[in-house]
Enzyme design. Structure first.
Site, short mmCIF file in Angstrom:
data_model
loop_
_atom_site.label_atom_id
_atom_site.label_comp_id
_atom_site.label_asym_id
_atom_site.label_seq_id
_atom_site.Cartn_x
_atom_site.Cartn_y
_atom_site.Cartn_z
N SER A 28 -38.20 -27.36 -34.97
CA SER A 28 -36.86 -26.84 -34.90
C SER A 28 -36.90 -25.36 -34.47
O SER A 28 -36.03 -24.58 -34.72
CB SER A 28 -36.23 -26.90 -36.31
OG SER A 28 -37.18 -26.42 -37.49
N ASN A 115 -37.51 -26.74 -48.72
CA ASN A 115 -35.97 -27.13 -49.15
C ASN A 115 -35.25 -26.06 -49.59
O ASN A 115 -34.06 -25.85 -49.43
CB ASN A 115 -36.25 -28.36 -50.00
CG ASN A 115 -37.03 -29.58 -49.22
OD1 ASN A 115 -37.16 -29.51 -48.10
ND2 ASN A 115 -37.16 -30.70 -50.05
N THR A 160 12.32 -23.53 -29.11
CA THR A 160 11.67 -24.76 -29.83
C THR A 160 11.57 -26.02 -28.77
O THR A 160 12.29 -25.72 -27.80
CB THR A 160 12.89 -25.19 -30.83
OG1 THR A 160 13.93 -25.33 -30.39
CG2 THR A 160 12.86 -24.05 -32.09
N SER A 282 -9.28 -17.01 -7.19
CA SER A 282 -9.80 -18.63 -6.57
C SER A 282 -10.54 -18.25 -5.29
O SER A 282 -10.32 -17.32 -4.49
CB SER A 282 -8.49 -19.48 -6.27
OG SER A 282 -8.81 -20.25 -5.27
N LYS A 288 -4.39 -16.22 -6.16
CA LYS A 288 -4.38 -16.65 -7.43
C LYS A 288 -5.08 -15.35 -8.32
O LYS A 288 -5.72 -14.83 -7.99
CB LYS A 288 -5.36 -17.86 -7.67
CG LYS A 288 -4.73 -19.04 -6.95
CD LYS A 288 -3.70 -19.88 -7.50
CE LYS A 288 -4.15 -20.36 -8.85
NZ LYS A 288 -5.00 -21.46 -8.71
N ASN A 290 -6.27 -16.03 -12.18
CA ASN A 290 -6.27 -17.21 -13.34
C ASN A 290 -6.52 -16.63 -14.64
O ASN A 290 -7.41 -15.78 -14.60
CB ASN A 290 -7.35 -18.08 -12.92
CG ASN A 290 -6.90 -18.73 -11.52
OD1 ASN A 290 -5.88 -18.91 -11.19
ND2 ASN A 290 -8.10 -19.32 -10.86
N GLN A 327 -32.09 -30.52 -41.13
CA GLN A 327 -32.02 -29.80 -39.87
C GLN A 327 -31.29 -29.77 -38.93
O GLN A 327 -31.16 -28.44 -38.22
CB GLN A 327 -33.53 -30.22 -39.60
CG GLN A 327 -34.40 -29.29 -38.41
CD GLN A 327 -35.66 -29.61 -38.24
OE1 GLN A 327 -36.59 -29.45 -38.95
NE2 GLN A 327 -35.96 -30.11 -36.97
N1 ARG Z 1 -36.92 -27.29 -40.87
C1 ARG Z 1 -36.26 -27.94 -42.11
C2 ARG Z 1 -34.91 -27.71 -41.93
O1 ARG Z 1 -34.33 -27.12 -41.36
C3 ARG Z 1 -36.80 -27.05 -43.16
C4 ARG Z 1 -37.13 -27.89 -44.32
C5 ARG Z 1 -38.25 -28.71 -44.08
N2 ARG Z 1 -38.38 -29.60 -45.26
C6 ARG Z 1 -38.80 -30.87 -45.28
N3 ARG Z 1 -39.09 -31.20 -46.43
N4 ARG Z 1 -39.48 -31.39 -44.25
O2 ARG Z 1 -34.32 -28.46 -42.87
#
Ligand code: ARG
Length: 474
Positions: A28, A115, A160, A282, A288, A290, A327
């Site tokens: 990520s 987490n 209206t 345009s 035109k 826009n 994630q």
């Molecule tokens: N990249 C993870 C997220 O965005 C971070 C937490 C990951 N935790 C895990 N137990 N894999 O949620």
């Protein structure tokens, strides 16, 4: 036994490295690097608490502080190298810290899990976004108040069913959007209030056995308190959903406004002119101009709605507590934030009036074409209700008055005239009750001025509403 685990970053528990495809699929860092500043803020507060509680040494804390500050500078100056092998923003920063300061870096994660770390980061980030959105809503509201004040007695057709209904003032119309934005700002303030609790301490899901002080971390990070349940703290993203719901409503309002600006700026209406720098031409039709910005706002509303549904769907089938699904909360949120902030900024800029110095326009801006608005309102028998009300005040039951006026409108329409253009003797053929004073109510100024209660369109009411609104924003 060697502690080096080159083949796999996780642990000796794994017998083979993660497949390349899986690595790419699960990483990520390509988007969550945006959380870096907040990740560091959270880590600094966590480390301070660990040292305060004697869980790590003062020296470790000093090293962590120094290391994280250097990393922050590297990130801000664009020198930090993000590594997809390290999956996410958290592991990238932690690894770099350990490279810099050794074992102290490895101690930072004591009593913490990614987490509760990520849940904290997202809350910190979203809190600052909510503040930014509220500030930008205020800016746009201020521009609307300026327009409303300037046009408290500019008369336009009120619609209206998109049919001319009754005359209203343009200032009154602008104040309708002020009210919508006022509620929007309230919604974001509400979201902020509910999200401002600290997840850290929840660790992976059950809490931690170290003698931590969560209140201290909460205070350090400006939270109003701690999340009361560790399972809830790491797993729910309702705050992200709430933010996106507020975002969807805000965009819905701006999309309606955009729809009006698109209609009003078309030559058919010609009620307003949007400065050229907000429009495009345009490539084939030279005539035109826009209204791209309002059209894009209307278009972008779709993706903001989509992100809300994405987040609701993301959450709906997850068992407690944390699951990797979460994630997926980031990209919709990041995109919503960017869309909202950019939209609000461009909107306020687009609606600013021209700047005139010594009779010369030095900066073009949003202009209101009062004559065209007036012409349009005169074409639609907009004061028909006023004539009915006039008859009622003279003693005629409303339903009868409604019918008398309908006949008078039909007559005027056949002759191609407005009601106010009919002579008194002509009007009298519809009711003997009609007298010379009828012209006071048939005139546009008389019509709007008569709606003189709170919430009405009378110029005096618009001015008073602007004064009240400015106090609200002060
Ligand atoms: N990249 C993870 C997220 O965005 C971070 C937490 C990951 N935790 C895990 N137990 N894999 O949620």
């Amino acid at each position: 036994m060697s502690l080096n685990n080159d083949a796999n970053k996780w642990s000796g528990r794994f017998s083979e490295p993660v497949a390349e495809l899986v690595k790419k699929y699960t990483a990520s860092v390509s988007f969550d690097y945006l959380l870096a500043e907040f990740d560091i803020q959270g880590s600094l507060a966590h480390a301070k608490m660990l040292a305060h509680q004697g869980i790590i040494s003062k020296q470790d804390y000093a090293d962590i502080q120094k290391g994280l500050q250097e990393i922050l500078q590297d990130i801000q100056s664009g020198q930090f190298v993000w590594d997809i092998d390290l999956e996410d923003v958290h592991l990238n920063i932690e690894k770099r810290l350990t490279e810099k300061i050794g074992d102290a870096g490895k101690r930072l994660h004591t009593g913490r899990s990614r987490n509760d770390q990520v849940a904290t980061d997202v809350r910190l980030w979203l809190r600052s976004v909510a503040d930014g959105v509220i500030a930008k809503i205020r800016q746009l509201q201020t521009v609307l108040l300026d327009l409303a004040e300037q046009h408290s007695d500019t008369i336009m057709p009120g619609f209206t069913h998109l049919q001319v209904a009754q005359p209203v003032t343009f200032g009154h119309h602008m104040l309708a959007y002020f009210e919508m934005l006022q509620r929007d700002a309230g919604r974001f303030a509400d979201v902020r209030k509910r999200l401002n609790y600290l997840p850290l301490g929840a660790a992976a899901l059950a809490g931690t056995s170290y003698p931590i002080d969560r209140e201290m971390v909460a205070k350090e990070l400006g939270f109003d308190g701690v999340c009361e349940n560790s399972l809830d703290a790491v797993s729910d993203r309702d705050f992200a959903i709430e933010f996106s719901a507020a975002a969807a409503v805000l965009m819905m309002h701006l999309s309606r406004f955009s729809e009006e600006l698109i209609l009003w700026s078309s030559p058919r209406f010609a009620f307003v002119d949007i400065a050229d720098r907000f429009c495009t031409g345009s490539s084939i039709m030279p005539q035109k101009k826009n209204p791209d910005v309002p059209e894009l706002v209307r278009g972008k509303t779709g993706r903001v709605f989509g992100h809300l549904i994405a987040l609701l769907t993301l959450m709906k089938a997850q068992p407690l507590a944390y699951n990797k699904d979460n994630q997926e909360d980031k990209e919709p949120l990041f995109d919503n934030a960017q869309t909202l902030l950019a939209t609000l900024e461009i909107y306020a800029d687009m609606l600013r009036p021209p700047v005139v110095e010594n009779g010369k326009v030095v900066r073009t801006g949003f202009t209101v074409k009062q004559d065209n608005m007036r012409r349009a309102v005169l074409q639609g028998f907009a004061t028909a209700t006023d004539l009915a009300d006039y008859l009622v005040k003279k003693g005629m039951p409303f339903r009868d008055a409604h019918e008398v006026v309908a006949l008078a409108v039909r007559h005027a329409e056949d002759k191609g005239l407005d009601l106010a253009d009919l002579s008194l003797s002509e009007l009298k053929t519809f009711s003997a009750m009609i007298e010379q004073d009828v012209y006071d109510v048939l005139k546009l100024e008389g019509s709007v001025a008569s709606r003189a209660h709170i919430g009405g369109t009378a110029p005096a009411q618009v001015k008073a509403a602007v004064t009240r609104a400015r106090k609200l924003l002060a």
